[in-house]
Design an enzyme around this catalytic site. Structure first.
Site, mmCIF file in Angstrom:
data_model
loop_
_atom_site.group_PDB
_atom_site.id
_atom_site.type_symbol
_atom_site.label_atom_id
_atom_site.label_comp_id
_atom_site.label_asym_id
_atom_site.label_seq_id
_atom_site.Cartn_x
_atom_site.Cartn_y
_atom_site.Cartn_z
ATOM 1 N N GLY A 43 0.766 -1.243 0.000
ATOM 2 C CA GLY A 43 0.000 0.000 0.000
ATOM 3 C C GLY A 43 0.801 1.299 0.000
ATOM 4 O O GLY A 43 0.223 2.357 0.242
ATOM 5 N N TRP A 82 2.062 2.890 -2.612
ATOM 6 C CA TRP A 82 1.532 3.753 -3.672
ATOM 7 C C TRP A 82 0.170 4.312 -3.266
ATOM 8 O O TRP A 82 -0.160 5.454 -3.583
ATOM 9 C CB TRP A 82 1.384 2.973 -4.987
ATOM 10 N N ASP A 86 -5.526 -5.889 -5.312
ATOM 11 C CA ASP A 86 -4.406 -6.838 -5.266
ATOM 12 C C ASP A 86 -4.992 -8.191 -4.878
ATOM 13 O O ASP A 86 -6.032 -8.246 -4.226
ATOM 14 C CB ASP A 86 -3.383 -6.407 -4.207
ATOM 15 N N ASP A 104 -7.786 -10.967 -8.531
ATOM 16 C CA ASP A 104 -6.743 -11.189 -9.527
ATOM 17 C C ASP A 104 -7.085 -10.370 -10.777
ATOM 18 O O ASP A 104 -8.123 -10.603 -11.404
ATOM 19 C CB ASP A 104 -6.705 -12.702 -9.851
ATOM 20 N N ASP A 145 1.681 -1.260 -10.493
ATOM 21 C CA ASP A 145 3.009 -1.715 -10.050
ATOM 22 C C ASP A 145 3.003 -3.238 -9.986
ATOM 23 O O ASP A 145 3.838 -3.837 -9.305
ATOM 24 C CB ASP A 145 3.283 -1.102 -8.662
ATOM 25 N N LYS A 152 4.358 -0.674 -14.678
ATOM 26 C CA LYS A 152 5.680 -1.294 -14.551
ATOM 27 C C LYS A 152 5.789 -2.470 -15.505
ATOM 28 O O LYS A 152 4.836 -3.239 -15.662
ATOM 29 C CB LYS A 152 5.864 -1.808 -13.120
#
Ligand SMILES: C[S@@+](CC[C@H](N)C(=O)[O-])C[C@H]1O[C@@H](n2cnc3c(N)ncnc32)[C@H](O)[C@@H]1O
Length: 258
Positions: A48, A50, A68, A87, A111, A151
């Protein structure tokens, strides 16, 4: 230096849940993706860091939604953060994120990273798959002008991925923030200014000039998207090539003159 490095210690001292918080701060300083009052969706958000940075930047009038497949502990200091467990490679999770966002989203940040197998080519391919899932989600969620951060591990097909992102945003910047570990092969792509217009640079089309701009350029409307066409007058129908695009308007050159 592995493990407890400068950013790890800084996160401990400054009360962030992860050293990754500084990556988002550096990405935001570079391309300004988070703003007051905005709605931000954070993919792969646990634990957490971010979320904390995004919650600070959007402020109490903004909203941050984090997802997440790991549980994200509640935030005592931020009541503008909502978290979902799921997911992101499953359509049902993406639908839940879309429901939670309930309309306009200003930034999608991801990320997400795979569990490392230790075999680089496999991890890289998984990272690219997650980045593509994030990209698809961003296209579903973002308003015109919205921003995307993702990312991805460097390797084959990242150039193709970048080219696909470039198609959908005003411009794309690739960067490795200082807070990424030196040995890390991760890069972040920042897509600025989601384009929702029905045309793209290089498109050739015939348009009718329906208005004139303050600088004297003719203006055509393509499904509500305004194209400025120098050297034209109201009432003309001209063949044009789209040259440069902003989220809410673009520029085209007429093709029948040098
Ligand atoms: C590097 S961590 C994110 C760190 C986070 N940005 C922070 O600041 O604390 C990557 C996260 O991606 C999540 N992740 C990986 N694949 C995912 C998927 N398919 N769906 C949801 N989350 C995923 C992992 O569970 C992990 O928590």
């Amino acid at each position: 230096m592995a493990g407890k490095d400068h950013y790890y210690n800084k996160a401990k001292q400054e009360g962030y849940r992860s050293r990754a918080a500084y990556k988002l701060k550096q990405l935001d300083n570079l391309e300004h993706v988070l703003d007051r009052g905005e709605t931000v969706v954070d993919l792969g958000a646990a634990p957490g860091g971010w979320l904390e940075v995004a919650a600070e930047e959007v402020g109490p009038q903004g909203n941050v939604i984090g997802v997440d497949f790991q549980r994200i502990k509640d935030f005592e200091d931020h009541d503008n953060v909502e978290t979902l467990r799921g997911d992101m490679t499953e359509a049902k999770t993406r639908d839940r994120v879309i429901d939670a966002a309930d309309g306009s989203v200003d930034a999608v940040i991801s990320d997400m990273a795979p569990n490392m197998s230790g075999e680089y080519s496999l991890d890289q391919a998984r990272s690219l798959h997650l980045a593509r899932q994030a990209f698809e989600t961003s296209l579903e969620l973002l308003d015109s002008g919205g921003d995307f951060v993702v990312k991805v591990f460097e390797g084959p097909d990242v150039d193709d991925f970048r080219a696909d992102v470039e198609e959908e945003f005003q411009y794309v910047r690739a960067t490795s923030p200082k807070a990424s570990r030196d040995e890390s092969s991760e890069i972040y792509l920042i897509g600025k200014g989601r384009l929702t217009a029905p045309v793209r640079p290089g498109d050739e089309l015939e348009v009718e000039i329906v208005d004139v701009g303050s600088e004297g350029d003719g203006i055509a409307s393509v499904e509500g998207y305004r194209l400025f066409v120098p050297g034209t007058e109201v009432g003309e129908t001209v063949a044009v090539c789209v040259e440069d695009m902003k989220p809410n308007f673009g520029f085209a050159q007429r093709l029948d003159r040098d």
